[in-house]
Design a protein around this motif. Structure first.
Motif, PDB file in Angstrom:
ATOM      1  N   ASP A  47      49.839  39.033  38.837  1.00 44.59           N
ATOM      2  CA  ASP A  47      49.475  38.217  39.987  1.00 44.59           C
ATOM      3  C   ASP A  47      47.955  38.217  40.070  1.00 44.59           C
ATOM      4  N   GLU A  48      47.358  37.035  39.959  1.00 41.49           N
ATOM      5  CA  GLU A  48      45.888  36.978  39.952  1.00 41.49           C
ATOM      6  C   GLU A  48      45.280  37.405  41.283  1.00 41.49           C
ATOM      7  N   ASP A  49      46.063  37.404  42.335  1.00 38.26           N
ATOM      8  CA  ASP A  49      45.567  37.827  43.650  1.00 38.26           C
ATOM      9  C   ASP A  49      45.961  39.264  43.981  1.00 38.26           C
ATOM     10  N   TRP A  50      46.252  40.064  42.956  1.00 39.84           N
ATOM     11  CA  TRP A  50      46.696  41.434  43.187  1.00 39.84           C
ATOM     12  C   TRP A  50      45.695  42.211  44.004  1.00 39.84           C
ATOM     13  N   TRP A  51      44.412  41.999  43.772  1.00 41.87           N
ATOM     14  CA  TRP A  51      43.385  42.784  44.453  1.00 41.87           C
ATOM     15  C   TRP A  51      43.316  42.419  45.935  1.00 41.87           C
ATOM     16  N   VAL A  52      43.562  41.146  46.268  1.00 45.16           N
ATOM     17  CA  VAL A  52      43.545  40.727  47.670  1.00 45.16           C
ATOM     18  C   VAL A  52      44.726  41.353  48.409  1.00 45.16           C
ATOM     19  N   LYS A  53      45.891  41.298  47.765  1.00 43.40           N
ATOM     20  CA  LYS A  53      47.083  41.871  48.388  1.00 43.40           C
ATOM     21  C   LYS A  53      46.944  43.377  48.538  1.00 43.40           C
ATOM     22  N   ASP A  54      46.340  44.029  47.549  1.00 47.06           N
ATOM     23  CA  ASP A  54      46.123  45.469  47.632  1.00 47.06           C
ATOM     24  C   ASP A  54      45.149  45.795  48.760  1.00 47.06           C
ATOM     25  N   LEU A  55      44.092  44.987  48.889  1.00 48.16           N
ATOM     26  CA  LEU A  55      43.131  45.174  49.974  1.00 48.16           C
ATOM     27  C   LEU A  55      43.826  45.014  51.324  1.00 48.16           C
ATOM     28  N   ALA A  56      44.637  43.966  51.466  1.00 50.57           N
ATOM     29  CA  ALA A  56      45.339  43.727  52.730  1.00 50.57           C
ATOM     30  C   ALA A  56      46.261  44.893  53.059  1.00 50.57           C
ATOM     31  N   ARG A  57      46.947  45.420  52.045  1.00 55.01           N
ATOM     32  CA  ARG A  57      47.844  46.551  52.269  1.00 55.01           C
ATOM     33  C   ARG A  57      47.063  47.805  52.652  1.00 55.01           C
ATOM     34  N   ARG A  58      46.002  48.097  51.903  1.00 57.25           N
ATOM     35  CA  ARG A  58      45.200  49.301  52.162  1.00 57.25           C
ATOM     36  C   ARG A  58      44.534  49.256  53.528  1.00 57.25           C
ATOM     37  N   ILE A 107      45.952  38.223  54.152  1.00 58.49           N
ATOM     38  CA  ILE A 107      44.704  37.836  53.502  1.00 58.49           C
ATOM     39  C   ILE A 107      43.666  37.451  54.558  1.00 58.49           C
ATOM     40  N   PRO A 108      42.435  37.972  54.443  1.00 60.08           N
ATOM     41  CA  PRO A 108      41.388  37.622  55.401  1.00 60.08           C
ATOM     42  C   PRO A 108      41.124  36.113  55.410  1.00 60.08           C
ATOM     43  N   PRO A 109      40.763  35.567  56.570  1.00 60.47           N
ATOM     44  CA  PRO A 109      40.558  34.121  56.701  1.00 60.47           C
ATOM     45  C   PRO A 109      39.561  33.527  55.705  1.00 60.47           C
ATOM     46  N   THR A 110      38.483  34.238  55.393  1.00 62.81           N
ATOM     47  CA  THR A 110      37.521  33.660  54.445  1.00 62.81           C
ATOM     48  C   THR A 110      38.129  33.534  53.051  1.00 62.81           C
ATOM     49  N   LEU A 111      39.004  34.469  52.677  1.00 66.42           N
ATOM     50  CA  LEU A 111      39.658  34.369  51.368  1.00 66.42           C
ATOM     51  C   LEU A 111      40.723  33.283  51.363  1.00 66.42           C
TER      52      LEU A 111
END
Length: 125
Positions: free
Chosen positions: A40-51, A58-62
């Motif tokens: 998943d190319e957005d793995w880092w965003v999802k991981d950030l949201a989870r952490r 996902i943050p609004p700017t992303l």
């Protein structure tokens, strides 16, 4: 047992293993998270949201960045040029707010969209 050539780092790791320093690490003996899942190319965003336990994921700017990236592929969804131009104007207002730091999330350097170029591409399709 050391091999005929062992780097300094390899020796330190081997000695730490022999002393049992890796025996009680969290997650020992369990599979890696995400093992066997599709990339998943957005793995880092999802991981950030989870952490960070972000309430809406996902943050609004992303999310805004994703909308801008997806717009060229979704031009066919617009029924009229006017609806496309309204959507581009709305995105440009949100881009400007994000650039000023008025929208929550990581800073963004998105540039305003060119409504004329997107409308020309919409007409061409």
């Amino acid at each position: 047992m050391p091999s005929w050539y062992e780097s300094h780092i390899d020796r330190q790791i081997r000695e730490a293993q022999e002393r049992g320093e890796f025996d009680d690490l969290p997650g020992a003996g369990r599979p890696l998270p995400d093992h066997g899942e599709l990339y998943d190319e957005d793995w880092w965003v999802k991981d950030l949201a989870r952490r960070e336990r972000l309430p809406s994921g996902i943050p609004p700017t992303l999310r805004l960045r994703r909308e801008v990236e997806d717009l060229p592929e979704s031009l066919g969804a617009f029924r009229t040029e006017e609806s496309l131009r309204r959507a581009v104007a709305d995105l440009n207002v949100r881009i400007e707010r994000a650039r000023r730091g008025l929208i929550e999330g990581p800073p963004t350097l998105l540039r305003p969209l060119d409504a004329d170029a997107l409308a020309a591409e919409w007409r061409r399709r």
